[in-house]
Design a protein around this motif. Structure first.
Motif, PDB file in Angstrom:
ATOM      1  N   VAL A  73       0.827   0.094  -8.541  1.00  0.00           N
ATOM      2  CA  VAL A  73       0.833  -0.195  -7.100  1.00  0.00           C
ATOM      3  C   VAL A  73       0.502  -1.678  -6.947  1.00  0.00           C
ATOM      4  CG1 VAL A  73      -0.182   0.271  -4.838  1.00  0.00           C
ATOM      5  CG2 VAL A  73       0.143   2.149  -6.438  1.00  0.00           C
ATOM      6  N   SER A 161       5.014   2.565  13.605  1.00  0.00           N
ATOM      7  CA  SER A 161       4.249   1.341  13.781  1.00  0.00           C
ATOM      8  C   SER A 161       4.042   0.682  12.429  1.00  0.00           C
ATOM      9  CB  SER A 161       2.889   1.686  14.420  1.00  0.00           C
ATOM     10  OG  SER A 161       2.151   0.514  14.609  1.00  0.00           O
ATOM     11  N   LYS A 163       2.733  -3.299  10.763  1.00  0.00           N
ATOM     12  CA  LYS A 163       2.245  -4.627  11.159  1.00  0.00           C
ATOM     13  C   LYS A 163       3.326  -5.687  10.941  1.00  0.00           C
ATOM     14  CE  LYS A 163       0.118  -6.445   7.044  1.00  0.00           C
ATOM     15  NZ  LYS A 163      -0.948  -6.971   6.323  1.00  0.00           N
TER      16      LYS A 163
HETATM   17  N1  LIG Z   1      -0.590   9.637  -1.922  1.00  0.00           N
HETATM   18  C1  LIG Z   1       0.380   9.397  -2.749  1.00  0.00           C
HETATM   19  O1  LIG Z   1       0.833  10.272  -3.484  1.00  0.00           O
HETATM   20  C2  LIG Z   1       1.004   8.036  -2.781  1.00  0.00           C
HETATM   21  C3  LIG Z   1       2.208   7.829  -3.483  1.00  0.00           C
HETATM   22  C4  LIG Z   1       2.794   6.575  -3.475  1.00  0.00           C
HETATM   23  C5  LIG Z   1       2.180   5.532  -2.773  1.00  0.00           C
HETATM   24  N2  LIG Z   1       0.999   5.742  -2.129  1.00  0.00           N
HETATM   25  C6  LIG Z   1       0.336   4.669  -1.371  1.00  0.00           C
HETATM   26  O2  LIG Z   1       1.002   4.568  -0.128  1.00  0.00           O
HETATM   27  C7  LIG Z   1       0.885   3.234   0.366  1.00  0.00           C
HETATM   28  C8  LIG Z   1       2.264   2.740   0.794  1.00  0.00           C
HETATM   29  O3  LIG Z   1       3.151   2.741  -0.301  1.00  0.00           O
HETATM   30  P1  LIG Z   1       4.698   2.285  -0.069  1.00  0.00           P
HETATM   31  O4  LIG Z   1       5.379   2.516  -1.354  1.00  0.00           O
HETATM   32  O5  LIG Z   1       5.240   2.907   1.166  1.00  0.00           O
HETATM   33  O6  LIG Z   1       4.478   0.728   0.190  1.00  0.00           O
HETATM   34  P2  LIG Z   1       5.402  -0.263   1.032  1.00  0.00           P
HETATM   35  O7  LIG Z   1       4.918  -1.632   0.700  1.00  0.00           O
HETATM   36  O8  LIG Z   1       6.838   0.076   0.807  1.00  0.00           O
HETATM   37  O9  LIG Z   1       5.049   0.088   2.555  1.00  0.00           O
HETATM   38  C9  LIG Z   1       3.788  -0.129   3.152  1.00  0.00           C
HETATM   39  C10 LIG Z   1       4.013  -0.537   4.614  1.00  0.00           C
HETATM   40  O10 LIG Z   1       2.734  -0.574   5.283  1.00  0.00           O
HETATM   41  C11 LIG Z   1       2.759  -1.667   6.180  1.00  0.00           C
HETATM   42  N3  LIG Z   1       1.410  -2.062   6.569  1.00  0.00           N
HETATM   43  C12 LIG Z   1       0.498  -2.742   5.826  1.00  0.00           C
HETATM   44  N4  LIG Z   1      -0.631  -2.894   6.551  1.00  0.00           N
HETATM   45  C13 LIG Z   1      -0.436  -2.291   7.753  1.00  0.00           C
HETATM   46  C14 LIG Z   1      -1.218  -2.128   8.914  1.00  0.00           C
HETATM   47  N5  LIG Z   1      -2.461  -2.633   8.993  1.00  0.00           N
HETATM   48  N6  LIG Z   1      -0.693  -1.465   9.964  1.00  0.00           N
HETATM   49  C15 LIG Z   1       0.573  -0.977   9.919  1.00  0.00           C
HETATM   50  N7  LIG Z   1       1.370  -1.126   8.833  1.00  0.00           N
HETATM   51  C16 LIG Z   1       0.867  -1.774   7.775  1.00  0.00           C
HETATM   52  C17 LIG Z   1       3.518  -2.740   5.401  1.00  0.00           C
HETATM   53  O11 LIG Z   1       3.999  -3.789   6.248  1.00  0.00           O
HETATM   54  C18 LIG Z   1       4.633  -1.936   4.749  1.00  0.00           C
HETATM   55  O12 LIG Z   1       5.782  -1.862   5.582  1.00  0.00           O
HETATM   56  C19 LIG Z   1       0.234   2.424  -0.754  1.00  0.00           C
HETATM   57  O13 LIG Z   1      -1.143   2.296  -0.463  1.00  0.00           O
HETATM   58  C20 LIG Z   1       0.428   3.285  -1.991  1.00  0.00           C
HETATM   59  O14 LIG Z   1      -0.580   3.066  -2.952  1.00  0.00           O
HETATM   60  C21 LIG Z   1       0.416   6.967  -2.113  1.00  0.00           C
END
Ligand SMILES: NC(=O)c1ccc[n+]([C@@H]2O[C@H](COP(=O)([O-])OP(=O)(O)OC[C@H]3O[C@@H](n4cnc5c(N)ncnc54)[C@H](O)[C@@H]3O)[C@@H](O)[C@H]2O)c1
Length: 327
Positions: A73, A161, A163
């Motif tokens: 990640v 939503s 950011k």
């Molecule tokens: N639970 C699980 O099984 C699992 C699996 C994969 C990823 N994740 C976690 O999920 C999260 C997202 O992963 P992803 O692959 O979608 O990443 P990504 O980078 O594709 O998407 C994350 C999004 O969140 C937005 N963001 C960041 N801060 C924000 C805020 N304060 N308010 C609103 N939006 C905000 C970003 O602009 C981005 O568009 C990560 O923390 C990752 O570690 C969890």
């Protein structure tokens, strides 16, 4: 000894969201029944690069699916390197001999199995007639969360939503193009107010969904917090809610509950169940229209291995992938 290599393109052709939801639900059932081995994931932190990687092994005894995922990640990847935040590789093994069977891209599998876990949780915890969905964060996970929820619920209103406005806009135009559902782009407060299901998929380390904004009866899939110090929800929401986790060892270490637990704001007794206990019928899911339910997802190796197994079996059947003499 031949090992099957499956690229991301191969996996994308073979994987289906509907079948993944079924496989992931079965994997949670197996876990609930004590028929899965899965030590908690272990972490290596690259603090100087704002990233980490995790190693995630599992064995599902009934289906004989065994293997390990390596996944990173790196939240800065999209903006700094033009690469995804999350990338993964999965190796499947033959339980009888320990020989490697397949090596495949696990990135798509990670995203789809995470969406599938959200759908399984919502199936057991959200109100059946849920129609209004709020997505906080509009990245890779937000897309598969929507795709999977869309298989279970008749979504009539989707609010998003993020950011980064451009991310929300890109997300909205993709969903509109593929599903004809129009999306309201808004701030977090307006998105979550009155929603039936809220899904948080951001990498934040302090709450962005506040207690006063969420209504009775809502179900929340808290997906983003999957490492120590991460949290997306006001802990007061957790105090009001029936909390369901995917796994105690992982969730207490790195899930949505990890920060409130470490600050003494929450205790183990406040956790209602692991999802596997609900899917296997050992504990109740939602029991009233008004209760707030939260699913704290950290992502389990059983989800990955169940999904990868499905993909591997389909690849064998249709003759997809490249066989190599690895050993
Ligand atoms: N639970 C699980 O099984 C699992 C699996 C994969 C990823 N994740 C976690 O999920 C999260 C997202 O992963 P992803 O692959 O979608 O990443 P990504 O980078 O594709 O998407 C994350 C999004 O969140 C937005 N963001 C960041 N801060 C924000 C805020 N304060 N308010 C609103 N939006 C905000 C970003 O602009 C981005 O568009 C990560 O923390 C990752 O570690 C969890």
């Amino acid at each position: 000894m031949k090992v099957l290599l499956l690229s991301r393109a191969d996996v994308e052709k073979l994987i289906s969201i509907r079948e993944t939801i079924e496989a992931v639900e079965e994997a949670f059932r197996a876990k609930g029944l004590g028929k899965a081995q899965m030590p908690p994931k272990s972490y290596i932190f690259f603090n100087r690069y704002d990233g980490d990687f995790r190693v995630m092994p599992a064995y599902l005894e009934d289906t004989e699916a065994a293997g390990v995922k390596i996944v990173n990640v790196h939240p800065q990847n999209p903006s700094k390197h033009g690469m995804p935040t999350v990338m993964a590789t999965i190796v499947l093994l033959d339980p009888q001999t320990g020989a490697p069977l397949a090596i495949m891209d696990g990135t798509t599998i990670t995203n789809v199995r995470t969406g599938a876990a959200g759908a399984v949780a919502a199936k057991h915890l959200a109100r059946e007639d849920s129609r209004v969905v709020a997505l906080i964060g509009a990245g890779a996970q937000a897309m598969t969360q929507f795709l999977a929820l869309n298989e279970i619920f008749k979504i009539e209103e989707l609010r998003v939503s993020d950011k980064v406005e451009a991310n929300a806009e890109k997300y909205a135009s993709e969903v509109k193009k593929r599903f004809g559902i129009s999306i309201k782009l808004t701030d977090v407060k307006e998105a979550v107010q009155g929603a039936d299901i809220i899904v948080t998929t951001t990498p934040v380390k302090s709450p962005i969904v506040m207690n006063d904004w969420v209504s009775e009866g809502v179900h929340i899939n808290a997906i983003g917090a999957d490492a120590p110090g991460k949290q997306e929800l006001d802990p007061k929401i957790l105090k009001r809610a029936k909390i369901v986790i995917d796994n105690w060892e992982q969730a207490s270490h790195s899930g949505e509950i990890n920060v409130p637990l470490s600050k003494g704001m929450l205790a183990r007794e406040d956790i209602h169940a692991e999802l596997g206990e609900i899917v296997s019928g050992k504990k109740s899911g939602r029991t009233s229209r008004d209760e707030i339910t939260v699913f704290d997802s950290t992502g389990l190796a059983i989800q990955d291995i169940a999904t990868a197994w499905l993909v591997y079996k389909k690849a064998e059947k249709v003759g997809m992938g490249t066989e190599v003499e690895l050993l």
